[in-house]
Structures are given as C-alpha cells and as structure tokens.
Design a protein around this motif. Structure first.
Motif, PDB file in Angstrom:
ATOM      1  N   HIS A 338      -8.893  -3.186  11.986  1.00  0.00           N
ATOM      2  CA  HIS A 338      -9.974  -2.345  11.265  1.00  0.00           C
ATOM      3  C   HIS A 338      -9.353  -1.871  10.152  1.00  0.00           C
ATOM      4  CE1 HIS A 338      -9.033   1.011  14.357  1.00  0.00           C
ATOM      5  NE2 HIS A 338     -10.392   1.462  13.844  1.00  0.00           N
ATOM      6  N   ILE A 339      -8.364  -0.921   9.935  1.00  0.00           N
ATOM      7  CA  ILE A 339      -7.679  -0.206   8.704  1.00  0.00           C
ATOM      8  C   ILE A 339      -7.886  -0.692   7.541  1.00  0.00           C
ATOM      9  CG2 ILE A 339      -5.654   1.641   8.326  1.00  0.00           C
ATOM     10  CD1 ILE A 339      -6.839   2.257  11.400  1.00  0.00           C
ATOM     11  N   PRO A 340      -8.579   0.213   6.968  1.00  0.00           N
ATOM     12  CA  PRO A 340      -8.475  -0.269   5.471  1.00  0.00           C
ATOM     13  C   PRO A 340      -7.450   0.365   3.953  1.00  0.00           C
ATOM     14  CG  PRO A 340     -10.009   1.281   6.145  1.00  0.00           C
ATOM     15  CD  PRO A 340      -9.563   1.593   7.516  1.00  0.00           C
ATOM     16  N   TRP A 341      -7.306   0.202   3.274  1.00  0.00           N
ATOM     17  CA  TRP A 341      -6.658   1.006   1.996  1.00  0.00           C
ATOM     18  C   TRP A 341      -7.207   0.223   0.628  1.00  0.00           C
ATOM     19  CZ3 TRP A 341      -3.758  -3.115   4.705  1.00  0.00           C
ATOM     20  CH2 TRP A 341      -3.399  -4.473   4.496  1.00  0.00           C
ATOM     21  N   ALA A 342      -6.418   1.467   0.188  1.00  0.00           N
ATOM     22  CA  ALA A 342      -7.425   1.281  -0.930  1.00  0.00           C
ATOM     23  C   ALA A 342      -6.591   2.031  -2.209  1.00  0.00           C
ATOM     24  CB  ALA A 342      -8.687   2.260  -1.395  1.00  0.00           C
ATOM     25  N   THR A 343      -6.516   1.306  -3.725  1.00  0.00           N
ATOM     26  CA  THR A 343      -5.096   1.702  -4.393  1.00  0.00           C
ATOM     27  C   THR A 343      -5.967   2.140  -5.643  1.00  0.00           C
ATOM     28  OG1 THR A 343      -3.486   0.085  -4.041  1.00  0.00           O
ATOM     29  CG2 THR A 343      -3.936   0.926  -6.117  1.00  0.00           C
ATOM     30  N   TYR A 344      -6.203   3.021  -5.768  1.00  0.00           N
ATOM     31  CA  TYR A 344      -7.502   3.952  -6.838  1.00  0.00           C
ATOM     32  C   TYR A 344      -6.753   3.678  -8.724  1.00  0.00           C
ATOM     33  CZ  TYR A 344      -9.200   5.463  -3.171  1.00  0.00           C
ATOM     34  OH  TYR A 344      -9.711   5.462  -1.298  1.00  0.00           O
ATOM     35  N   THR A 345      -6.396   2.467  -8.708  1.00  0.00           N
ATOM     36  CA  THR A 345      -6.623   1.839 -10.787  1.00  0.00           C
ATOM     37  C   THR A 345      -7.880   1.978 -10.695  1.00  0.00           C
ATOM     38  OG1 THR A 345      -6.318  -0.717  -9.507  1.00  0.00           O
ATOM     39  CG2 THR A 345      -3.964   1.511 -10.004  1.00  0.00           C
ATOM     40  N   ASP A 346      -7.975   1.595 -12.000  1.00  0.00           N
ATOM     41  CA  ASP A 346      -9.417   0.808 -12.939  1.00  0.00           C
ATOM     42  C   ASP A 346      -8.964  -0.788 -12.844  1.00  0.00           C
ATOM     43  OD1 ASP A 346     -11.538   0.746 -13.777  1.00  0.00           O
ATOM     44  OD2 ASP A 346     -11.089   2.774 -15.265  1.00  0.00           O
ATOM     45  N   PRO A 347      -9.516  -1.127 -12.647  1.00  0.00           N
ATOM     46  CA  PRO A 347     -10.220  -1.677 -10.955  1.00  0.00           C
ATOM     47  C   PRO A 347     -10.010  -1.447 -10.130  1.00  0.00           C
ATOM     48  CG  PRO A 347      -9.446  -3.652 -12.378  1.00  0.00           C
ATOM     49  CD  PRO A 347      -8.793  -2.584 -13.446  1.00  0.00           C
ATOM     50  N   GLU A 348     -10.676  -0.840  -9.486  1.00  0.00           N
ATOM     51  CA  GLU A 348      -9.860  -0.563  -7.709  1.00  0.00           C
ATOM     52  C   GLU A 348      -9.127  -1.897  -6.835  1.00  0.00           C
ATOM     53  OE1 GLU A 348     -11.799   4.125  -7.297  1.00  0.00           O
ATOM     54  OE2 GLU A 348     -12.294   2.523  -5.802  1.00  0.00           O
ATOM     55  N   VAL A 352      -8.958  -4.725   3.775  1.00  0.00           N
ATOM     56  CA  VAL A 352      -9.432  -4.054   5.742  1.00  0.00           C
ATOM     57  C   VAL A 352      -9.422  -5.238   5.983  1.00  0.00           C
ATOM     58  CG1 VAL A 352     -12.008  -4.475   5.271  1.00  0.00           C
ATOM     59  CG2 VAL A 352     -10.750  -2.706   7.201  1.00  0.00           C
ATOM     60  N   GLY A 353      -8.524  -5.197   6.971  1.00  0.00           N
ATOM     61  CA  GLY A 353      -8.160  -6.112   8.240  1.00  0.00           C
ATOM     62  C   GLY A 353      -7.551  -6.780   7.478  1.00  0.00           C
ATOM     63  N   LEU A 354      -7.382  -8.580   7.629  1.00  0.00           N
ATOM     64  CA  LEU A 354      -6.539  -9.221   7.527  1.00  0.00           C
ATOM     65  C   LEU A 354      -6.139  -9.705   5.827  1.00  0.00           C
ATOM     66  CD1 LEU A 354      -5.860 -11.431  10.249  1.00  0.00           C
ATOM     67  CD2 LEU A 354      -4.932 -10.251   9.686  1.00  0.00           C
ATOM     68  N   THR A 355      -5.654 -10.151   4.895  1.00  0.00           N
ATOM     69  CA  THR A 355      -5.727 -10.451   3.864  1.00  0.00           C
ATOM     70  C   THR A 355      -6.178 -12.357   3.504  1.00  0.00           C
ATOM     71  OG1 THR A 355      -3.286 -11.070   3.584  1.00  0.00           O
ATOM     72  CG2 THR A 355      -3.394  -9.084   2.595  1.00  0.00           C
ATOM     73  N   GLU A 356      -5.487 -13.038   2.998  1.00  0.00           N
ATOM     74  CA  GLU A 356      -6.099 -14.762   3.291  1.00  0.00           C
ATOM     75  C   GLU A 356      -5.102 -14.808   3.418  1.00  0.00           C
ATOM     76  OE1 GLU A 356      -6.725 -18.792   0.911  1.00  0.00           O
ATOM     77  OE2 GLU A 356      -7.088 -16.630   0.066  1.00  0.00           O
ATOM     78  N   ALA A 357      -3.738 -14.836   2.791  1.00  0.00           N
ATOM     79  CA  ALA A 357      -2.945 -15.657   3.947  1.00  0.00           C
ATOM     80  C   ALA A 357      -2.465 -14.884   5.064  1.00  0.00           C
ATOM     81  CB  ALA A 357      -1.368 -14.825   2.787  1.00  0.00           C
ATOM     82  N   ILE A 390     -14.257 -10.582  -5.075  1.00  0.00           N
ATOM     83  CA  ILE A 390     -14.347  -9.973  -2.572  1.00  0.00           C
ATOM     84  C   ILE A 390     -14.261 -11.499  -2.757  1.00  0.00           C
ATOM     85  CG2 ILE A 390     -16.998 -10.373  -3.148  1.00  0.00           C
ATOM     86  CD1 ILE A 390     -17.004  -8.222  -0.292  1.00  0.00           C
ATOM     87  N   LYS A 391     -13.194 -11.348  -1.804  1.00  0.00           N
ATOM     88  CA  LYS A 391     -12.974 -12.328  -0.557  1.00  0.00           C
ATOM     89  C   LYS A 391     -13.334 -11.583   0.827  1.00  0.00           C
ATOM     90  CE  LYS A 391      -9.069 -14.259  -1.692  1.00  0.00           C
ATOM     91  NZ  LYS A 391      -7.808 -14.553  -2.549  1.00  0.00           N
ATOM     92  N   VAL A 392     -13.895 -12.655   1.727  1.00  0.00           N
ATOM     93  CA  VAL A 392     -13.914 -11.974   3.163  1.00  0.00           C
ATOM     94  C   VAL A 392     -13.197 -13.105   3.516  1.00  0.00           C
ATOM     95  CG1 VAL A 392     -15.488 -11.814   4.595  1.00  0.00           C
ATOM     96  CG2 VAL A 392     -16.122 -10.771   2.310  1.00  0.00           C
ATOM     97  N   VAL A 400     -13.039 -10.996   9.709  1.00  0.00           N
ATOM     98  CA  VAL A 400     -11.655 -10.142  10.239  1.00  0.00           C
ATOM     99  C   VAL A 400     -10.534  -9.564   9.311  1.00  0.00           C
ATOM    100  CG1 VAL A 400     -11.653 -11.890  11.927  1.00  0.00           C
ATOM    101  CG2 VAL A 400     -10.512 -12.714   9.709  1.00  0.00           C
ATOM    102  N   GLY A 401     -11.143 -10.014   7.663  1.00  0.00           N
ATOM    103  CA  GLY A 401     -10.557  -8.952   7.030  1.00  0.00           C
ATOM    104  C   GLY A 401     -11.270  -9.272   5.461  1.00  0.00           C
ATOM    105  N   ALA A 402     -11.074  -8.502   4.502  1.00  0.00           N
ATOM    106  CA  ALA A 402     -12.062  -7.789   2.936  1.00  0.00           C
ATOM    107  C   ALA A 402     -10.867  -7.605   2.317  1.00  0.00           C
ATOM    108  CB  ALA A 402     -13.225  -7.693   3.240  1.00  0.00           C
ATOM    109  N   THR A 403     -11.045  -7.941   0.914  1.00  0.00           N
ATOM    110  CA  THR A 403     -10.244  -7.850  -0.224  1.00  0.00           C
ATOM    111  C   THR A 403     -10.918  -7.636  -0.584  1.00  0.00           C
ATOM    112  OG1 THR A 403      -7.827  -9.140   0.907  1.00  0.00           O
ATOM    113  CG2 THR A 403      -8.189  -7.926  -1.269  1.00  0.00           C
ATOM    114  N   ILE A 404     -11.522  -6.692  -1.843  1.00  0.00           N
ATOM    115  CA  ILE A 404     -11.824  -6.573  -2.991  1.00  0.00           C
ATOM    116  C   ILE A 404     -11.468  -6.420  -4.080  1.00  0.00           C
ATOM    117  CG2 ILE A 404     -13.748  -5.276  -4.284  1.00  0.00           C
ATOM    118  CD1 ILE A 404     -14.835  -4.890  -0.756  1.00  0.00           C
ATOM    119  N   ALA A 405     -11.284  -6.430  -4.922  1.00  0.00           N
ATOM    120  CA  ALA A 405     -10.966  -6.515  -6.811  1.00  0.00           C
ATOM    121  C   ALA A 405     -11.428  -5.463  -7.446  1.00  0.00           C
ATOM    122  CB  ALA A 405      -9.462  -7.193  -6.984  1.00  0.00           C
TER     123      ALA A 405
END
Length: 473
Positions: A338-348, A352-357, A390-392, A400-405
């Motif tokens: 359940h640990i997230p991370w973020a990169t604070y570029t623009d766009p961000e 969290v959780g699993l990537t698609e791969a 966003i991909k969930v 089980v995972g979410a990715t947002i750009a």
C-alpha cells in the motif's frame, strides 16, 4: 568519566523515522533518548523533499508567465533571480525546522544528544561522553547520495542533493547524471529557472514507473527544452576551461555544472554495528517483517536503513509501526503493498501498489486494467490541464495498484492509497459523491470504467432491464 544513562528506548537518527518514534514514545510515557550528530529533521527537511519542492515551486512561478496567452492574458517572460529562489528554499526550511527542533523534542520529554552514536555492546551505545544502555534501540540513520566511481569524477565539482540547494550561481548548462525522480525534478526546475539542462541516464528515465505514464512526463520535459539521453552510460569526466564534459557510450556532453542523482547509500558507517552483533549489508540492516534485527533482538531499523523503499513517508510509516510494537506491545508488521510514491515534475507521476506490468505478472488473466483520460475531465479542460492518464489495476473487484500521470497526480493518488490500504472495493470509489468540477472525478470515472462493461455490454443485464420495464406500472 563517561556519563551513563539507562532508558527504555534509544533512537539513533532524527529524521522522519526517528522523530516519529521519539514523539510517539515520549508522549506515551516511555523514557527516550534521541541521538543526532547532524541537523535535526534529517535529509528530508534539510536536503531532500522540502528544499526540492520549494525550488520546484519557484520554477513553476517562473514558468507560468510563458503560457498565459491561451487564457487571454498577455505572455510575459519573467526575470529569474536564482539566488533569491534559493533564499525562498531556505526560508521554507527555516519555517518548518521548529517542528523538528531539539527544543520541541526536549519539550515532549526526550533527552536529545547531539553527537555521533556508535554501538559498544549489544545493549549499549556511546555518543560523545555519554553511554546509553537501553532495552530497545531504533537505528534510523537514513541514507545519503551515492556518487559512482566514474573515471575523472574526482577532478570536478560534483553536486548532489546535499549541495545543490546551497548553490547560488545559476548554472549556464546543468548536466545531470541520473534520470530517476530526483534527476528529473531538478532537470525541470532548473530549466524553468533559465538553465540549459541535459540528463544522462544509463537505462530508461523514470525506469521504475509505468512506461506509458512515464512517457507523458518525459514528453513534456523534452517539450520544455530538456535533453534526455537514455541508455547512455557515463564513462569518463574531464574538466575544461569553461566547465566539464561527460564522455558517454553515445558521445560527449559538455556543461558548466554537474549534478549526480543515481541513487542512495544507507548511512551505517561508524555505527560499529558489529559490536552489537547486528547483521547488515549495503542495503541496510537485516530485519524481519517487524523491522527487528535478525541477529540482535534489542535492535530495530526504520526508514531507509531498514533496507526497503527509500521514501520519507515510508520512514514515517515505520515510525508509527514501531511505536505500536515497542511502546504499546501490539503486533505491527510492516507492509509494502500500500506504499505510494510520487515524482513532482509537471505533470506529476504517482504510483501505489502494483504497476500494470507487475500486476499482469502476479495475477495474469484475473487482472482488469481500467483507464481514464484527463481530457475527459471538465475541471482539467477549464485549466487546460488535459494531458494525463490514470490506470487502475483491479483483481476480484479490488484495486491492487494505480498509476497516475498528470496535474496533481501526487494528490489524486491518495484515494487509491486509502482503498488499497483498507482493502476497499471499486464500489467504494464509484459510490462516492464528489463536488463538481474537480480533478478527483478522474478517479471516479476510472471506477466507473470498471463497471461500465458489466452494466452496458451485458446481454443478461439488458434482458433483465427489459423484463423490469414491462413489469413496472
């Protein structure tokens, strides 16, 4: 003669992890010693998260004037005072520092010792002239920047996150070795503050993130004029009259300043862990799922030195888990799903959780991937922030995972963090009513995308609706 103390808990390191344990334990009545030889607040406050985000904020203000015209406002090209931007960085650090200060923690009931700590026995640490004997120890010494042994690197000035925020002369051309989150954040910030920037990455830039979403970020950085050289290994560095040159497998790149951001190494040197019988390697202390040393049951690790994910929020999470186990005696196993991370570029870019791969590898045909585009969000359209995705990843009705750009990805990921941490189903998201118009509707639209095929493409549902329609008065 050394001073001697006997306490319940001795914490080595006053960064996010150590401060979290110290604050919780002291306020609950434990006898706590906190030892820190460097600045209170650790890397995050003084050399990492806080100063980097403050510099990014300055860069955003510098950049905003360039895109005014599409909003009916005259475009302006602001003058950047690089030194003043660094003044802003240090003013932010100074504003936050009292929260992490020695005075505050002494006020909470901690004994704070500002000396280097080293183990002298399984149950004893020496810091300066003080010997501390404790029932339990928490090693929370964090990590520092890793500088690779590139030929010639010792002949040039190398900046890392420990020095770049003190640099007051704006680089004409900043060369960055390392295309991870730190490298890409600093690349965009410096480009927006008026520097030419070249990023040199031995593998794939933002390589730990979903490639499709990472590409959205990288495309924007390139559009702003940042050169990103991928699969390009730095082999040698030479110093010239006007700067330096990084010689790589794909050619030479010259610039005025060098920033190295290729990773972190844990801070264990000088702790004399061997004298305490504590096993460790280059990744950190050897600990079990309770963050307890596998070879000395008195010793625990938290944060970067625990050998896992190196994020400030993970350190804080570890601190909370250790307060639960060491102070209250309750079971507290550290999770990572359940640990997230973020990169604070623009766009961000946030995860969290699993990537698609990862989810495909773990769950195969049981996986459903749902998507929602920023371009379909009304608020994003009003602010012309329509580039994003966003991909969930969903298994058995649960994310089980979410990715947002995209814009505010680091904020939007919070909903999925809560869902995954608490085992919520997609219905919990789709049933949530959100104010209109908000970016958070992107999340709800993704949840809706999971249910849409089940409702609108199902012959069974259509047949049932037909029956209901004939039955209703």
């Amino acid at each position: 003669m050394a001073n001697r103390m006997k306490v319940d808990l001795c914490i080595i390191g006053a960064g996010s992890a150590g401060l979290s344990v110290a604050a919780g334990a002291a306020q609950m009545g434990a006898d706590v010693v906190l030892i820190e030889a460097d600045a209170m607040g650790g890397d995050c406050l003084n050399r990492g998260c806080v100063p980097s985000k403050a510099l990014i904020a300055s860069a955003k203000h510098a950049h905003s004037g360039w895109s005014n015209s599409e909003f009916g406002v005259q475009e302006v090209h602001p003058e950047v005072d690089y030194a003043a931007a660094k003044d802003h960085v240090h003013a932010v650090i100074d504003a936050i520092a009292p929260i992490d200060s020695q005075e505050r923690f002494e006020g909470l009931g901690c004994t704070v010792i500002r000396k280097h700590a080293r183990f002298i026995a399984e149950d004893k640490v020496q810091a300066g002239e003080t010997i501390v004997e404790a029932r339990r120890f928490v090693v929370a010494t964090g990590s520092g920047p890793f500088v690779p042994p590139i030929d010639g690197i010792e002949d040039v000035t190398v900046h890392t996150n420990e020095t770049i925020f003190d640099l007051r002369e704006r680089p004409d051309h900043l060369l960055i070795i390392g295309g991870g989150p730190i490298g890409m954040e600093m690349a965009q910030a410096h480009r927006r503050l008026g520097c030419d920037v070249t990023v040199i990455e031995a593998e794939r830039a933002l390589g730990k993130d979903d490639p499709e979403c990472a590409a959205i970020v990288l495309d924007q950085l390139r559009a702003e004029g940042i050169a990103i050289e991928q699969e390009t290994k730095a082999e040698r560095i030479t110093k010239g009259a006007d700067g330096l040159t990084v010689h790589t497998s794909k050619g030479d790149f010259s610039g005025s300043h060098l920033l190295v951001a290729v990773g972190r190494s844990v801070n264990v040197e000088g702790l004399d862990l061997e004298k305490a019988g504590v096993a460790y390697d280059r990744k950190g202390l050897k600990v079990d799922e309770n963050l307890r040393s596998t070879t000395n049951k008195r010793v625990y690790a938290a944060g970067d030195v625990a050998g896992g994910m190196q994020f400030t929020h993970v350190a804080g999470y570890h601190g909370g888990q250790l307060v639960r186990s060491l102070v209250l005696g309750l079971p507290a196993k550290a999770r990572t799903d359940h640990i997230p991370w973020a990169t604070y570029t623009d766009p961000e870019l946030a995860q969290v959780g699993l990537t698609e791969a990862q989810a495909r590898q773990a769950h195969g045909d049981k996986l459903t991937v749902v998507r929602s585009e920023y371009a379909h969000n009304d608020r994003a359209n009003t602010e012309r922030r329509t580039t994003g995705l966003i991909k969930v990843m969903v298994v058995g009705g649960k994310p089980v995972g979410a990715t947002i750009a995209g814009h505010l990805a680091g904020e939007l990921i919070g909903l999925w963090c809560m869902a995954i941490a608490n085992g919520l189903k997609m219905t919990a998201i789709s049933n949530t009513i959100l104010p209109y118009p908000t970016y958070n509707e992107i999340n709800k639209r993704a949840a809706g995308a999971y249910f849409s095929p089940k409702l609108f493409d199902s012959a069974v549902v259509k047949k049932a609706v037909g029956v209901v329609q004939r039955w209703l008065p």
